[in-house]
Design an enzyme around this catalytic site. Sequence first.
Site, PDB file in Angstrom:
ATOM      1  N   CYS A 131       0.817  -1.219   0.000  1.00  0.00           N
ATOM      2  CA  CYS A 131       0.000   0.000   0.000  1.00  0.00           C
ATOM      3  C   CYS A 131       0.848   1.266   0.000  1.00  0.00           C
ATOM      4  O   CYS A 131       0.549   2.222  -0.734  1.00  0.00           O
ATOM      5  CB  CYS A 131      -0.951  -0.011   1.196  1.00  0.00           C
ATOM      6  SG  CYS A 131      -0.185  -0.477   2.757  1.00  0.00           S
ATOM      7  N   HIS A 243      -2.712   6.325   4.749  1.00  0.00           N
ATOM      8  CA  HIS A 243      -1.261   6.414   4.917  1.00  0.00           C
ATOM      9  C   HIS A 243      -0.780   7.761   4.382  1.00  0.00           C
ATOM     10  O   HIS A 243      -1.265   8.243   3.349  1.00  0.00           O
ATOM     11  CB  HIS A 243      -0.550   5.309   4.131  1.00  0.00           C
ATOM     12  CG  HIS A 243      -0.728   3.934   4.686  1.00  0.00           C
ATOM     13  ND1 HIS A 243      -1.374   3.668   5.875  1.00  0.00           N
ATOM     14  CD2 HIS A 243      -0.328   2.719   4.195  1.00  0.00           C
ATOM     15  CE1 HIS A 243      -1.357   2.361   6.093  1.00  0.00           C
ATOM     16  NE2 HIS A 243      -0.740   1.773   5.091  1.00  0.00           N
TER      17      HIS A 243
END
Length: 343
Positions: A131, A243
Site C-alpha cells: 500500500c 497512509h
Amino acid sequence: MSYRVAVVGATGAVGREMLKTLAERDFPVREVIALASGRSTGHEVSFGEKAVLKVQSLDRFDFKGTEIALFSPGAAVSAQHAPRAAADGCVVIDNTSQFRMEPDVPLVVPEVNPRHLKNFARRNIIANPNCSTIQMVMALKPLHDIARVKRVVVATYQSVSGAGKEAMDELFNQTRAIYVNDPTVPEQFPKPIAFNCIPHIDRFLEDGETKEEWKMAAETRKILDPDIAVIATCVRVPVFIGHAEAVHVEFETPITEEQAREALREAPGVQLVDKREDGGYVTQVDAAGEDAVFVSRLRRDPTVPHGLAFWCVSDNLRKGAALNAVQIAEALHEQGLIRPRRG
C-alpha cells in the site's frame, strides 16, 4: 462479457473493501463468491447496497469455472491457495506480499506500468504492490517521466488499518483505556499505539531495515525503474485509515516546481492539492474513503542539485489495496486478456 469472481479473505478489512469496490465500479460480474477460512464459513458479507453473500470455505472451494480471484487472506494462505486457483485457470490478483518479488509475476499499478500485465500468463498470478509503495509510485511516475528519479528518501506515517481489523480494535481500545485510566497491554503492536508512533512495521532484517522498508525500495525498483535508490523509514501512527508519506526526491536532471505541478495535475489517479496557507493540504482524515492519491506541500529541496519534496496521502484500503486490485481486473478486461469460462 461478464465474469465469475471470487474474493478470498472476504471477511477482512481489505476483502470487504474489494467487494464494495467491485459493486461501486460496476465491474462486469455474473457471480461473486465470498471465500474465507473455515471459521468464517456461513458468515454474511455485503456486496453492493442490497446483495448479501454467504461466506464459503476457501479450503473446499473449486476454482474451476472462476475467471478472476482477488486474494487478500495473508501471505501464507495465498502461498497455499493462489497457485491452486491459478492452476485451475483462474487469474489471481494477489494483495499479499507472497508473490511480489518473484520475477515471473508482474507487480502492477495500472496507472504506472500497465504494460507489465501481459506477462501474467506464465503463472496466472498478478501481484498488488504494498500500500505504501502504490501511492508513492503514483506520485513519482509523472515526475520520473520528466527528469528521471535518482534517489528517494521517504518517511511513512501508516495507519493501523494496514495491520488489519484487530489492529484497529487495539487502537480504539487503548485510546478508550487511557481516557478512563485503565491499563493498556499491546498485543498487535510491540508498543502502545494510542497517542504514540512506532517506527517498526513488519520484522527487522539483518541490516537494521524492517521488511516494510525493504518492500518500498524493492517494489519501487521493480515497478518504476531498477536504478532508483530508495531509503525508507516506516512508522505506524494512531490513525485508523489512510497512509501519509513525506517524500524527498533527487532527480538526474533539472525539474522546476511548475513542471512538477503540471505533470501531477495531469497524472491519472493523482490530485494535487497544494495551497500555501493554513489547511491547504490533504491529511489522512481527508483522504479516507477517497480513490485518489493526493499530493501536497510540493516544494524545492535545496539540499541536492535537482530536488523536490512533497507530502503524499491516500486511503490504504482503497487505492492501497482493493481499488488497485479491481483496477487490475478492469485493465485485464479492457485488454481482452481474460476469457469467460464455464466450470
